[in-house]
Design a protein around this motif. Sequence first.
Motif, PDB file in Angstrom:
ATOM      1  N   GLU A  33      18.166  -2.954  -1.250  1.00  0.00           N
ATOM      2  CA  GLU A  33      17.713  -1.586  -1.050  1.00  0.00           C
ATOM      3  C   GLU A  33      16.562  -1.247  -2.002  1.00  0.00           C
ATOM      4  N   ALA A  34      16.716  -1.674  -3.267  1.00  0.00           N
ATOM      5  CA  ALA A  34      15.662  -1.407  -4.241  1.00  0.00           C
ATOM      6  C   ALA A  34      14.383  -2.160  -3.895  1.00  0.00           C
ATOM      7  N   ALA A  35      14.544  -3.391  -3.393  1.00  0.00           N
ATOM      8  CA  ALA A  35      13.376  -4.176  -2.996  1.00  0.00           C
ATOM      9  C   ALA A  35      12.646  -3.498  -1.838  1.00  0.00           C
ATOM     10  N   GLY A  36      13.408  -2.936  -0.889  1.00  0.00           N
ATOM     11  CA  GLY A  36      12.792  -2.228   0.225  1.00  0.00           C
ATOM     12  C   GLY A  36      12.023  -1.011  -0.240  1.00  0.00           C
ATOM     13  N   ALA A  37      12.605  -0.272  -1.182  1.00  0.00           N
ATOM     14  CA  ALA A  37      11.912   0.893  -1.728  1.00  0.00           C
ATOM     15  C   ALA A  37      10.658   0.475  -2.494  1.00  0.00           C
ATOM     16  N   ALA A  38      10.748  -0.661  -3.208  1.00  0.00           N
ATOM     17  CA  ALA A  38       9.587  -1.158  -3.948  1.00  0.00           C
ATOM     18  C   ALA A  38       8.462  -1.544  -2.997  1.00  0.00           C
ATOM     19  N   ARG A  39       8.808  -2.151  -1.861  1.00  0.00           N
ATOM     20  CA  ARG A  39       7.795  -2.531  -0.885  1.00  0.00           C
ATOM     21  C   ARG A  39       7.090  -1.282  -0.330  1.00  0.00           C
ATOM     22  N   PHE A  66      -0.058   2.027  -2.118  1.00  0.00           N
ATOM     23  CA  PHE A  66      -1.283   1.802  -2.870  1.00  0.00           C
ATOM     24  C   PHE A  66      -2.074   0.591  -2.382  1.00  0.00           C
ATOM     25  N   LEU A  67      -1.380  -0.410  -1.868  1.00  0.00           N
ATOM     26  CA  LEU A  67      -2.039  -1.654  -1.478  1.00  0.00           C
ATOM     27  C   LEU A  67      -2.230  -1.798   0.027  1.00  0.00           C
ATOM     28  N   CYS A 110       3.590  -7.010  -7.084  1.00  0.00           N
ATOM     29  CA  CYS A 110       3.813  -5.568  -7.200  1.00  0.00           C
ATOM     30  C   CYS A 110       5.278  -5.227  -6.923  1.00  0.00           C
ATOM     31  N   VAL A 111       5.836  -5.802  -5.860  1.00  0.00           N
ATOM     32  CA  VAL A 111       7.239  -5.545  -5.525  1.00  0.00           C
ATOM     33  C   VAL A 111       8.140  -5.969  -6.678  1.00  0.00           C
ATOM     34  N   PHE A 112       7.837  -7.116  -7.263  1.00  0.00           N
ATOM     35  CA  PHE A 112       8.621  -7.596  -8.400  1.00  0.00           C
ATOM     36  C   PHE A 112       8.556  -6.602  -9.556  1.00  0.00           C
ATOM     37  N   ASP A 113       7.348  -6.124  -9.877  1.00  0.00           N
ATOM     38  CA  ASP A 113       7.178  -5.235 -11.019  1.00  0.00           C
ATOM     39  C   ASP A 113       7.848  -3.884 -10.811  1.00  0.00           C
ATOM     40  N   VAL A 114       7.728  -3.337  -9.605  1.00  0.00           N
ATOM     41  CA  VAL A 114       8.373  -2.058  -9.325  1.00  0.00           C
ATOM     42  C   VAL A 114       9.884  -2.210  -9.424  1.00  0.00           C
ATOM     43  N   CYS A 115      10.406  -3.313  -8.888  1.00  0.00           N
ATOM     44  CA  CYS A 115      11.844  -3.570  -8.985  1.00  0.00           C
ATOM     45  C   CYS A 115      12.291  -3.746 -10.425  1.00  0.00           C
ATOM     46  N   GLY A 153       7.946   1.047 -11.788  1.00  0.00           N
ATOM     47  CA  GLY A 153       7.732   2.303 -11.075  1.00  0.00           C
ATOM     48  C   GLY A 153       6.401   2.360 -10.350  1.00  0.00           C
ATOM     49  N   GLU A 154       6.039   3.567  -9.957  1.00  0.00           N
ATOM     50  CA  GLU A 154       4.822   3.766  -9.182  1.00  0.00           C
ATOM     51  C   GLU A 154       3.566   3.400  -9.968  1.00  0.00           C
ATOM     52  N   ALA A 155       3.618   3.525 -11.306  1.00  0.00           N
ATOM     53  CA  ALA A 155       2.461   3.170 -12.130  1.00  0.00           C
ATOM     54  C   ALA A 155       2.100   1.703 -11.973  1.00  0.00           C
ATOM     55  N   ALA A 156       3.111   0.834 -11.823  1.00  0.00           N
ATOM     56  CA  ALA A 156       2.850  -0.592 -11.634  1.00  0.00           C
ATOM     57  C   ALA A 156       2.102  -0.835 -10.334  1.00  0.00           C
ATOM     58  N   ALA A 157       2.477  -0.119  -9.271  1.00  0.00           N
ATOM     59  CA  ALA A 157       1.800  -0.278  -7.983  1.00  0.00           C
ATOM     60  C   ALA A 157       0.366   0.241  -8.048  1.00  0.00           C
TER      61      ALA A 157
END
Length: 700
Positions: A640-646, A652-653, A677-682, A686-690
């Motif tokens: 679920e978290a990975a989906g939200a990160a995507r 942004f991408l 990006c997905v890895f970093d957000v997870c 957060g959104e700053a990483a994206a």
Amino acid sequence: MPPSMFVTFVAVALLALLAVASAECDGLECDAEDAHMVQVFGRKLNSKRLGSCRAEDQVRWPCGTPVVSSFALQVVNNDTSSSNCAADNVATISALNIDTGDYASICQLPEGICVNACGIDPTSNLAFCVSRPGDLNLLRIDCDFTGKLAELQARSDAGTLSSFTPVAGDVCFYGLVANTMQGAFDASGNFWFLRSTGRVYQITDATIGMLSGAANPTVPPSPPIQGAVAGQEFLISAVNVGNVADIVAITSDFEGTSQEYLVGCFRDSTPNRAKVWVQQVSGVTNPTNPPLPIELSITNADPSGSSGATWSFQNRIFCAYNNVDQGVYEPLLATAFDIDIAPEGDRRHGFVEVARRISESVETRSNDGMNCINALAPFPPFPSTTTSTTALGAGEGDPHIHTLDGRHYLLLSQGSFSFWRYSGVDAELQSKKAPVDFEVFAHYSGHSSYTKGLLLVDRSGASSAKASHQIMELTAEDCRWRAKTRDGSWQLVDKPALLALGEDGDEMTAFNVARSKGQKMHVEFLMKSGAESFKNIGTLYATCKPYHHINMKMAMFSQDNVHLVKGQLGPHGNKTGRGYRNDRLPAASLLETMGQELSMDQDFLTKKDWTELGGSASANAYLKQVDEEGVALLQSCSKEAAGAARATCSKFLGSPPGPQESLTGRAATLRETFEDCVFDVCAGGGEAAAELAAEIMNAF
């Protein structure tokens, strides 16, 4: 840009002159147009010019001066009537403002003189054009900027070059040439020009060196320059030049071996398509049977109109299109593909990509481009893709390290690391040499090892560890570049600047802090390489969000230099030894890291603190504050978290390419950046990483 040539003859005296010219043009491919061009009338010469044609009075273009040497120049005739050179015509030399697309006049020629086919001889830094339509002479242009260079630099940096008062230029005539509107100097100082009949001429550097300037133009029956000195004429005949309006001479290996080419941008009428014209001129043993020209159709853009000004900076090509809002494009010959091997007809065909460098530029007519060909380009560096002639390395997010030889791994360590080091060559200026030694340190902090600090050190030419170094630093505390001054204090660098420890004109290496339109500042690593102007080794891009982290990437401009790089971005290969990561974590860890290869990179970890490396005490205090005790940790990520990160990264991408697609270039970079990006957000970025991932991917 070729002018219109609709001329009405109304005087008996002119008809008589035409008859003389037609009889005396044997080396000039003479035609009615050429004959008309021998008229000399209505010129209002600058009085001080008459004594300036002595060799000791010639004025060299400031190609060794930072900023000014990188001007993209247009020579523009203000009279665009059918005759194209009224008695009151004023030709100006103007510099392009790459932020606005406007041109600012910096030198004004005497009234009544029209010019085209302009270039700056890199062996002498003398500027030449072909005068037209009255005399068709090779013409030397003298623009004396004595006492004005500092103002030119300051106004260029401040974006106020349009307020500069143009200096008064002078001219000297060197002799007759064939009618032409396209000309350029190569790196050896030879002047190449085209004829509408498809012939390519060369006036060699040796020939130009034998000529003397005169206050008045040469007219027939005097012989033309290119036939005046035995053995100095070089002619390629019967090549198709299409609608090419301006050319540059470059050296490139895009066909597999290093050759010299003439290149120009144009728009073909059949079919109606933007193209790049390329003609090989080196290695020609039979001028009547030269290599066929190549017409490369542009695949990723379709600029309209004619490209009346073309520039070459260190073999990079830039075409300025005359129509309003068309801008400047850079043909990337390394991307050329599907070139005919055995074509039918009088040319070969293929395809090429371009990079748009300026989205808008003012409309110009009766214009021509010229520049210092060995200087740094004022335009952004190559786009963020790895080609056969460029190399890209990066550190972003958690951080994900992308080496210059294509490796990709996740760093799981804290401390200061050697991110990129370039050494093993000498900077050269005339007989002086200095060993080059640039190094970039990155400080990774916290259990997620985010980048919190960058330190740029130039030790080039240093004879001891205590010698003065040029140093810059950036931290995530406030995301502002600072530079160390000669007295040891630190100052903000908030606008473009050239930072070097040498005296004016004596600098062997430097940091050039520059800004492209719509981009944050980047840092170019410069060295002298035999010429007075600098050569760009590579460019560091950094994006930063205060109190978050830094993303960075290094673009190098030649694969030939990659083997000299050490540090995290250096080639790692598949063998043991320094630079080989023999400290990877067990393969089982990959299950917990979404497929990311892990490394501790102990080989590149320094044992010194930030101040011992050359950084400031305040930055050192900040980095100690954000460092965390204990081993690095990775935060697990549910489906679920990975989906939200995507979803966050897509914001942004954009959407990434599908996993089944076989990709190269920018599409491959997007897919890899998206997964990072997905890895970093997870992992808690957060959104700053994206946001930062998108910024560094699009930095150029």
